[in-house]
Design a protein around this motif. Structure first.
Motif, PDB file in Angstrom:
ATOM      1  N   ILE B   8       3.668  20.642  45.852  1.00 51.58           N
ATOM      2  CA  ILE B   8       3.363  20.415  47.263  1.00 51.58           C
ATOM      3  C   ILE B   8       3.569  21.687  48.084  1.00 51.58           C
ATOM      4  O   ILE B   8       3.117  21.776  49.212  1.00 51.58           O
ATOM      5  N   ASN B   9       4.268  22.659  47.516  1.00 47.04           N
ATOM      6  CA  ASN B   9       4.475  23.911  48.239  1.00 47.04           C
ATOM      7  C   ASN B   9       3.562  25.021  47.728  1.00 47.04           C
ATOM      8  O   ASN B   9       3.838  26.199  47.913  1.00 47.04           O
ATOM      9  N   SER B  25       7.637  30.195  52.361  1.00 50.56           N
ATOM     10  CA  SER B  25       8.441  29.998  53.568  1.00 50.56           C
ATOM     11  C   SER B  25       8.761  31.334  54.253  1.00 50.56           C
ATOM     12  O   SER B  25       9.016  31.369  55.450  1.00 50.56           O
ATOM     13  N   ASN B  32       8.010  23.221  54.634  1.00 48.57           N
ATOM     14  CA  ASN B  32       6.787  22.503  54.253  1.00 48.57           C
ATOM     15  C   ASN B  32       5.620  22.986  55.096  1.00 48.57           C
ATOM     16  O   ASN B  32       5.525  22.649  56.273  1.00 48.57           O
ATOM     17  N   ARG B  33       4.751  23.745  54.514  1.00 42.29           N
ATOM     18  CA  ARG B  33       3.556  24.200  55.229  1.00 42.29           C
ATOM     19  C   ARG B  33       2.562  23.035  55.243  1.00 42.29           C
ATOM     20  O   ARG B  33       2.140  22.565  54.191  1.00 42.29           O
ATOM     21  N   ASN B  34       2.236  22.518  56.411  1.00 37.68           N
ATOM     22  CA  ASN B  34       1.355  21.343  56.422  1.00 37.68           C
ATOM     23  C   ASN B  34       0.069  21.523  57.204  1.00 37.68           C
ATOM     24  O   ASN B  34      -0.687  20.571  57.377  1.00 37.68           O
ATOM     25  N   ASP B  46       0.446  12.648  53.665  1.00 40.05           N
ATOM     26  CA  ASP B  46       1.781  12.028  53.682  1.00 40.05           C
ATOM     27  C   ASP B  46       1.691  10.639  54.303  1.00 40.05           C
ATOM     28  O   ASP B  46       0.965  10.427  55.281  1.00 40.05           O
ATOM     29  N   GLY B  51       5.976  15.247  53.220  1.00 39.28           N
ATOM     30  CA  GLY B  51       6.040  15.746  51.845  1.00 39.28           C
ATOM     31  C   GLY B  51       5.996  14.675  50.774  1.00 39.28           C
ATOM     32  O   GLY B  51       6.053  14.995  49.596  1.00 39.28           O
ATOM     33  N   ARG B  53       3.479  12.801  49.953  1.00 42.34           N
ATOM     34  CA  ARG B  53       2.134  12.893  49.332  1.00 42.34           C
ATOM     35  C   ARG B  53       1.668  11.545  48.770  1.00 42.34           C
ATOM     36  O   ARG B  53       1.050  11.483  47.706  1.00 42.34           O
TER      37      ARG B  53
END
Lengths: 332, 161
Positions: B8-9, B25, B32-34, B46, B51, B53
């Motif tokens: 997810i990252n 980061s 969490n880059r969203n 989400d 996060g 998912r």
């Protein structure tokens, strides 16, 4: 050259295997058998798929075994207690996993856990060790792919009774019940659910699968108190099981039927499934297959007009099960 | 054991503008880059928590407003809260708020504030229903302070005069 008369062969069921020796039951009598060289040879040699010549190559995996627990075999008794397995009779079905790779780059192979089964019993502890529901989905998918029905058993239910985690657990199990999987809550400590489990196992050939420390052998001891099988508590430092049961064995049950106890597994790879076929082994997705915009070519991931994704959005399919599906597909 | 490969990252390519986005980061300043720092679009992935998912929608989420998230800092009671982006899913209309990252395009963020008044009363009503307090054009100074800091803002005012 002397040949043995095939009329002297007996037919039995393999109940236990340990280091190349198999306990075969025939008319209530146990015969410890080895495997005939011919059977090994037939099993260990295979034609290469793209090989043009007539040579055969030996399968290098020494852990592969031609005989699984539950197999019906023909054996030649050599004396009162010993014999030699000469033939494995055709299997009704079997449960297998992808073997663990001993080192990076090594080849995985099919590892048959048990054969001729009526049901698979995935065992999970309510707590200690914490249940991993993705692992349960792996067991269920594997059992579905071999056409064997499953019944989920939760052990150590006394550890969560009356706590907040009990509600969480019940909610999670609801989604498996909704799909159609029977769930039995048990506690070997206070005997809860054991009669229900006994009833579920009656006259069936069943196999217990689950990770170390969930209480498979404890459950078996509770069902059949005379067995006195060795058990150990979960490691307090790591919170993991201790790999107490180290061999496969089938036990006859008082109420009829048999139960196979297996060593705990840390990983359970799925063998022989194509990622495109995976959705059909999720019963809640099976009915929707082919209805997507891209028909059977839909991967149910990013494609527009996917009815399975829509079903997840509508609440007809659990998002956790859908995520399990994507994870399993990514692992293949 | 092979684990879930969909990290997810992991870095990604924006589905809206096609730009490559680094999820490190050290670059974004958030764990969490969203959303994309260039167009501020996000994706609806989400469901319950950031996060997880678990959402199957996977639709594009457009930045439609700015909001403040109340701070729980008892030593900074006068803190108005953290500036957040309000995203709306273009597929299922779900609203969500996301933290602004260090490398987000500030011009785009200020443009989103201007768009707030264009989206109409239904947006505001939905925001209030979901417990989101959207900022309006009148909050521009507050937004600029949050983005650039009060010192930078005063310096720019001084230069202007």
């Amino acid at each position: 050259m002397q040949t043995q008369n095939t009329d002297t062969y007996l037919t039995g069921i393999v109940y236990k295997k340990n280091l190349g020796h198999y306990d075969v039951h025939h008319n209530g009598k146990i015969t410890t058998c080895s495997v005939s060289a011919k059977l090994w040879k037939n099993f260990k040699t295979t034609k290469l798929p793209n090989h043009t010549g007539t040579r055969v190559k030996e399968v290098s995996e020494k852990h592969m075994d031609p005989i699984a627990i539950g197999d019906r075999v023909k054996f030649a008794p050599s004396n009162a207690d010993h014999g030699m397995v000469v033939e494995v009779l055709p299997r009704k079905n079997y449960l297998a996993r992808c073997s663990a790779k001993p080192m990076p780059g090594a080849y995985a192979f099919e590892q048959v856990i048990a054969a001729n089964l009526d049901q698979v019993i995935p065992v999970f502890a309510a707590a200690d060790p914490e249940p991993k529901w993705h692992m349960l989905d792996r067991y269920l998918v594997t059992a579905e792919s071999y056409g064997i029905p499953s019944k989920i058993v939760i052990t150590k239910f006394d550890l969560v009774r009356g706590k907040r985690s009990e509600d969480e657990l019940i909610n999670i199990l609801k989604r498996y019940r909704a799909i159609g999987y029977p769930v039995i809550l048990t506690s070997a400590k206070d005997g809860e659910g054991l009669s229900e489990l006994k009833q579920a196992l009656e006259n069936c050939h069943s196999v217990l699968v689950g990770k170390s420390g969930v209480g498979k052998t404890t459950l078996l001891n509770a069902l059949e108190p005379g067995l006195g099988l060795r058990i150990q508590a979960v490691n307090r430092a790591t919170g993991k099981g201790r790999h107490t049961t180290s061999h496969l064995e089938m036990f006859p049950l008082d109420g009829g039927g048999t139960l196979i106890d297996t060593p705990g597994v840390r990983e359970f790879g799925i063998w022989g499934l194509e990622p495109e076929d995976l959705a059909q082994y999720f019963p809640e997705m099976k009915a929707l297959l082919g209805q997507c915009k891209f028909g059977l070519s839909c991967q149910h991931d990013e494609e527009p007009g996917c009815v399975i994704r829509q079903a997840v959005m509508d609440g007809r399919i659990s998002p956790y099960r859908y995520q399990s599906y994507l994870r399993l597909k990514a692992d293949m | 054991m092979r684990t879930y490969v969909k990290d997810i990252n992991a870095d990604f390519t924006c589905k809206n503008c096609g730009c490559f986005v680094s999820a490190r980061s050290e670059v974004s300043g958030v764990v969490n880059r969203n959303h994309c720092p260039y167009c501020l679009y996000s994706r609806h992935v989400d469901l319950f928590t950031a996060g997880d998912r678990l959402c199957a929608c996977k639709g594009l989420m457009a930045p439609i407003g700015l909001a403040l998230k109340n701070s729980r800092d008892k030593y900074a009671k006068r803190n108005p809260g953290e500036l957040m982006l309000v995203h709306c899913c273009e597929h299922c209309d779900r609203l969500s708020i996301n933290r602004i990252a260090a490398d987000d395009d500030t011009v785009k963020i200020l443009a989103v504030l201007g768009n707030n008044s264009e989206v109409g009363p239904s947006f505001l009503e939905r925001c209030w229903y979901e417990g989101i307090h959207p900022l309006r054009e009148s909050h521009r100074t507050l937004v600029q302070t949050q983005l650039f800091g009060s010192a930078a803002l005063m310096a720019s005012h001084a230069r202007a005069y």
